[in-house]
Write a protein that holds these residues in place. Sequence first.
Motif, PDB file in Angstrom:
ATOM      1  N   UNK A   9      46.691  36.423  48.505  1.00 56.64           N
ATOM      2  CA  UNK A   9      46.740  36.893  47.118  1.00 56.64           C
ATOM      3  C   UNK A   9      47.860  36.194  46.358  1.00 56.64           C
ATOM      4  N   UNK A  10      49.027  36.091  46.963  1.00 54.32           N
ATOM      5  CA  UNK A  10      50.153  35.442  46.283  1.00 54.32           C
ATOM      6  C   UNK A  10      49.830  33.990  45.946  1.00 54.32           C
ATOM      7  N   UNK A  11      49.204  33.292  46.867  1.00 54.12           N
ATOM      8  CA  UNK A  11      48.870  31.888  46.628  1.00 54.12           C
ATOM      9  C   UNK A  11      47.750  31.764  45.601  1.00 54.12           C
ATOM     10  N   UNK A  12      46.809  32.706  45.626  1.00 52.31           N
ATOM     11  CA  UNK A  12      45.722  32.677  44.644  1.00 52.31           C
ATOM     12  C   UNK A  12      46.253  32.901  43.232  1.00 52.31           C
ATOM     13  N   UNK A  13      47.168  33.852  43.089  1.00 52.33           N
ATOM     14  CA  UNK A  13      47.755  34.129  41.776  1.00 52.33           C
ATOM     15  C   UNK A  13      48.562  32.923  41.302  1.00 52.33           C
ATOM     16  N   UNK A  41      52.765  46.061  44.206  1.00 53.06           N
ATOM     17  CA  UNK A  41      54.144  45.583  44.171  1.00 53.06           C
ATOM     18  C   UNK A  41      54.195  44.056  44.129  1.00 53.06           C
ATOM     19  N   UNK A  42      53.294  43.424  44.865  1.00 60.56           N
ATOM     20  CA  UNK A  42      53.249  41.964  44.884  1.00 60.56           C
ATOM     21  C   UNK A  42      52.865  41.399  43.523  1.00 60.56           C
ATOM     22  N   UNK A  43      51.917  42.055  42.849  1.00 60.80           N
ATOM     23  CA  UNK A  43      51.381  41.547  41.592  1.00 60.80           C
ATOM     24  C   UNK A  43      52.239  41.899  40.378  1.00 60.80           C
ATOM     25  N   UNK A  44      53.090  42.901  40.506  1.00 58.49           N
ATOM     26  CA  UNK A  44      53.843  43.393  39.347  1.00 58.49           C
ATOM     27  C   UNK A  44      54.606  42.300  38.599  1.00 58.49           C
ATOM     28  N   UNK A  46      53.960  39.234  38.133  1.00 60.82           N
ATOM     29  CA  UNK A  46      53.064  38.302  37.435  1.00 60.82           C
ATOM     30  C   UNK A  46      52.281  38.966  36.317  1.00 60.82           C
ATOM     31  N   UNK A  47      52.202  40.301  36.352  1.00 62.63           N
ATOM     32  CA  UNK A  47      51.400  41.010  35.364  1.00 62.63           C
ATOM     33  C   UNK A  47      49.911  40.961  35.629  1.00 62.63           C
ATOM     34  N   UNK A  48      49.507  40.431  36.775  1.00 57.15           N
ATOM     35  CA  UNK A  48      48.081  40.372  37.123  1.00 57.15           C
ATOM     36  C   UNK A  48      47.616  41.768  37.522  1.00 57.15           C
ATOM     37  N   UNK A  49      46.551  42.285  36.895  1.00 50.97           N
ATOM     38  CA  UNK A  49      46.095  43.642  37.211  1.00 50.97           C
ATOM     39  C   UNK A  49      45.382  43.728  38.554  1.00 50.97           C
ATOM     40  N   UNK A  50      45.473  44.909  39.167  1.00 49.58           N
ATOM     41  CA  UNK A  50      44.766  45.204  40.410  1.00 49.58           C
ATOM     42  C   UNK A  50      43.629  46.174  40.122  1.00 49.58           C
ATOM     43  N   UNK A  51      42.436  45.793  40.514  1.00 47.76           N
ATOM     44  CA  UNK A  51      41.243  46.619  40.357  1.00 47.76           C
ATOM     45  C   UNK A  51      40.822  47.110  41.741  1.00 47.76           C
ATOM     46  N   UNK A  52      40.576  48.397  41.865  1.00 43.73           N
ATOM     47  CA  UNK A  52      40.151  48.972  43.142  1.00 43.73           C
ATOM     48  C   UNK A  52      38.638  49.112  43.155  1.00 43.73           C
ATOM     49  N   UNK A  53      38.017  48.612  44.200  1.00 46.00           N
ATOM     50  CA  UNK A  53      36.565  48.669  44.313  1.00 46.00           C
ATOM     51  C   UNK A  53      36.123  50.032  44.861  1.00 46.00           C
ATOM     52  N   UNK A  54      35.211  50.664  44.182  1.00 46.43           N
ATOM     53  CA  UNK A  54      34.521  51.889  44.613  1.00 46.43           C
ATOM     54  C   UNK A  54      35.369  53.168  44.540  1.00 46.43           C
ATOM     55  N   UNK A  55      36.607  53.111  44.989  1.00 49.68           N
ATOM     56  CA  UNK A  55      37.381  54.320  45.261  1.00 49.68           C
ATOM     57  C   UNK A  55      38.262  54.721  44.087  1.00 49.68           C
ATOM     58  N   UNK A  56      37.735  55.618  43.258  1.00 49.38           N
ATOM     59  CA  UNK A  56      38.499  56.115  42.118  1.00 49.38           C
ATOM     60  C   UNK A  56      39.730  56.884  42.595  1.00 49.38           C
ATOM     61  N   UNK A  57      39.605  57.606  43.721  1.00 47.56           N
ATOM     62  CA  UNK A  57      40.748  58.366  44.229  1.00 47.56           C
ATOM     63  C   UNK A  57      41.905  57.450  44.605  1.00 47.56           C
ATOM     64  N   UNK A  58      41.596  56.310  45.210  1.00 43.51           N
ATOM     65  CA  UNK A  58      42.642  55.362  45.587  1.00 43.51           C
ATOM     66  C   UNK A  58      43.269  54.746  44.341  1.00 43.51           C
ATOM     67  N   UNK A  65      45.484  49.381  37.853  1.00 43.65           N
ATOM     68  CA  UNK A  65      45.124  49.168  36.451  1.00 43.65           C
ATOM     69  C   UNK A  65      43.651  49.432  36.168  1.00 43.65           C
ATOM     70  N   UNK A  66      42.842  49.597  37.213  1.00 42.71           N
ATOM     71  CA  UNK A  66      41.438  49.862  36.969  1.00 42.71           C
ATOM     72  C   UNK A  66      40.642  49.998  38.240  1.00 42.71           C
ATOM     73  N   UNK A  67      39.334  50.116  38.070  1.00 42.59           N
ATOM     74  CA  UNK A  67      38.416  50.295  39.192  1.00 42.59           C
ATOM     75  C   UNK A  67      37.098  49.616  38.877  1.00 42.59           C
ATOM     76  N   UNK A  68      36.350  49.353  39.938  1.00 37.83           N
ATOM     77  CA  UNK A  68      35.026  48.743  39.794  1.00 37.83           C
ATOM     78  C   UNK A  68      34.026  49.587  40.565  1.00 37.83           C
ATOM     79  N   UNK A  69      32.929  49.937  39.908  1.00 41.72           N
ATOM     80  CA  UNK A  69      31.927  50.822  40.490  1.00 41.72           C
ATOM     81  C   UNK A  69      30.658  50.071  40.848  1.00 41.72           C
ATOM     82  N   UNK A  70      30.084  50.441  41.995  1.00 42.73           N
ATOM     83  CA  UNK A  70      28.738  50.007  42.336  1.00 42.73           C
ATOM     84  C   UNK A  70      27.739  51.043  41.867  1.00 42.73           C
TER      85      UNK A  70
END
Length: 205
Positions: A9-13, A41-44, A46-58, A65-70
Amino acid sequence: MGRPLAEVVARAVAGGVSVVQLREKHAGTREFVELGRALLALLAPSGVPLIINDRIDVALAIGAQGAHLGQGDMPVAEARRLLGPDALLGLSVETLDQLREGEALPPGMVDYYGLSPIFLTSTKTDAGPGWGLVGLAQARAEVDAGTQRPLVAIGGIGPGNAASVLRCGAQGLAVVSAICSAPDPETASRELAETLRRERGRGSV
């Protein structure tokens, strides 16, 4: 891949990735939360947002910063109510009928669609038969006539076909193998980011 996720992730960002989505189909809730917090913590810086897949609770537990739903996940309206109006919320669509259902949602419910899969891929074995470039262009026409929500292309995308996917109507690219399995994730990310910038310069995105 043999490399820690945080390193990839760090190298991708560093290479230009602008959003990170955490997709964990097999981790327990505690492991998912711990991994999500570590990535936040790693992304903070850079300001790059983290989207969680499927799990709204997580997503809620870690303050992502957000979520993605199937299509089989929590209903969009309920997810939006829980996440609040400022969170990013994406919705995967695998057919034109699903896209049209998304288009019927009230404004503010969904921020973008993930068209899945554009091409068949081993990382999304539960997805439909694939949109292809013709299907992607048709989806773009449908959305242009309606909400004009952004389309993020998912599935089988890499440096060899990214430009054609963008020219057929995608505004974003979601990739796994093209970065995570690359010998150098930073170089792979930079190549895809440069393709995106080039196509935007041409007006195709």
